[in-house]
Design an enzyme around this catalytic site. Sequence first.
Site, PDB file in Angstrom:
ATOM      1  N   LYS A  83       0.914  -1.234  -0.030  1.00  0.00           N
ATOM      2  CA  LYS A  83       0.004  -0.025  -0.003  1.00  0.00           C
ATOM      3  C   LYS A  83       0.923   1.311   0.066  1.00  0.00           C
ATOM      4  CE  LYS A  83      -4.023   2.003   2.625  1.00  0.00           C
ATOM      5  NZ  LYS A  83      -4.797   1.883   3.807  1.00  0.00           N
ATOM      6  N   SER A 121      -9.390   1.666   2.956  1.00  0.00           N
ATOM      7  CA  SER A 121      -8.772   2.410   2.206  1.00  0.00           C
ATOM      8  C   SER A 121      -7.496   1.534   1.573  1.00  0.00           C
ATOM      9  CB  SER A 121      -7.968   3.580   3.038  1.00  0.00           C
ATOM     10  OG  SER A 121      -7.173   3.173   4.051  1.00  0.00           O
ATOM     11  N   SER A 126      -9.890  -0.644   6.947  1.00  0.00           N
ATOM     12  CA  SER A 126      -9.463  -0.353   5.776  1.00  0.00           C
ATOM     13  C   SER A 126      -8.531  -1.721   5.156  1.00  0.00           C
ATOM     14  CB  SER A 126      -8.358   0.774   5.808  1.00  0.00           C
ATOM     15  OG  SER A 126      -9.275   1.803   6.136  1.00  0.00           O
TER      16      SER A 126
END
Length: 470
Positions: free
Chosen positions: A79, A149, A173
């Site tokens: 990420k 996210s 997330s």
Amino acid sequence: MQPYELSLAAAADAIRERRLSPVELADSVLQRIAQMQPRLQAYVTISAERARRAAREAEREIVAGRHRGPLHGIPMGLKDLIDVAGTPTTASSQVRAGHLARTDSTVATRLAQAGAVLLGKTHTHEFAYGLTTPQTHNAWDTDRIAGGSSGGSAVAVAAGMATFALGTDTGGSIRVPSALNGVVGLKPTYGLIPRHGVTSLSWSLDHVGPITRTVEDAALVLTALTGHDPQDAASLDFASLDAASPTTPAADYRPTADPDLTGLRVGVPRNYYFDHTDPEVEDSVRQAINRLQALGARLVEVEIPMTRYIQATQWALMVPEATAYHEGTLRTVPELYQADVRTLLEAGELMPAGDYLRAQRSRTLMRQEWTRLLRQVDVIAAPTIPATAVKAGQETITWADGTVEGVSDAYVRLSSPANITGIPSLSIPVGQDTAGLPIGMQLLGRPLGERVLLRIGHAYEQTLEAMISL
């Protein structure tokens, strides 16, 4: 089956046994990225040549007898909040344009030491402050949201564009996009995986964890990432724990093959987790819980404590902490933030200190009540999300009783208790709705109870494999 379709465990076995080379695996995944990236937009940056060099080096080491373990030669995505020296950490934001990380994050260092091959950085909702990741498309239906996210990481794994990935989880997330894309997501105990070198959203709620295709894969990644890091003030110091304690972190989290769950108590919420939940989601999760019972687990109805305070506590902790982190850039370059994130950051400047302190007190009381609850059962089983992936651009969900709820509020509602309390939560896929969209169930456990969660999740997966083979 193409190499990019292999689970981490299967790929690791094939590499160890010289049936597959890291170069073949990396090439297969990179070809898959080239095919799917234009449609799905899972990655911010793709480091193809770096990945090929790392794969060749892994192959040389393995041929020379220097096999580092199950992650050696395995392609993965990170990420884009996670620092890797010499590469941008953009947080999917114009605020970070031109940024280059000076050093590796702790998790990037540990994965490199394990021999994992970095493919690139995956998209996040800007600075992880949202539950949709709008620039990325759902792996099952490109007209629907990826979830956030860590949407890029979940989509990459689901679509074969990474064998595994790392995400972060502040209110769901990791687990939300994992559930929406039909993969496994683990939010570990707070402090179990160090966060040094990871861009923060909310320091007291942030976690780093793996997104994988199977529960066994999640266990393999978790094993490589745990361990005290003095650079992270919240990192657990395992040396101070009693080695004989059932809460002492495991050296190896890989679950055994035995699916017998006899003696384990699974808590089934009678309130909160099945309120305002899509009937198809509820049905799939309850069927999965019944499978756990068929494997020997005892089902126990439980009452979730302090539910009226969950949403207020989550937001009152997260919003001011996020605003404090962004204080400088919010004042100097506010126009570079996306409108939704800028609004939340500016709202944090208006929150009284008293509200934040009351949220901290609420969190303390909530932890105490959840500790009591988890003395009654070994785990709690519940939906990860109340509804499957909505259409891109959809802002609300209307429930059967006429209640209208914001999409982000709906997705965070069932996942945030584990962030507030710091307990581990594992999301596993348990079915699909009539539109063919994935449904997730989460298992919530005691602090440092990851081994139990992984054991139960793996046992459930084995029941599905057995059914498929019939």
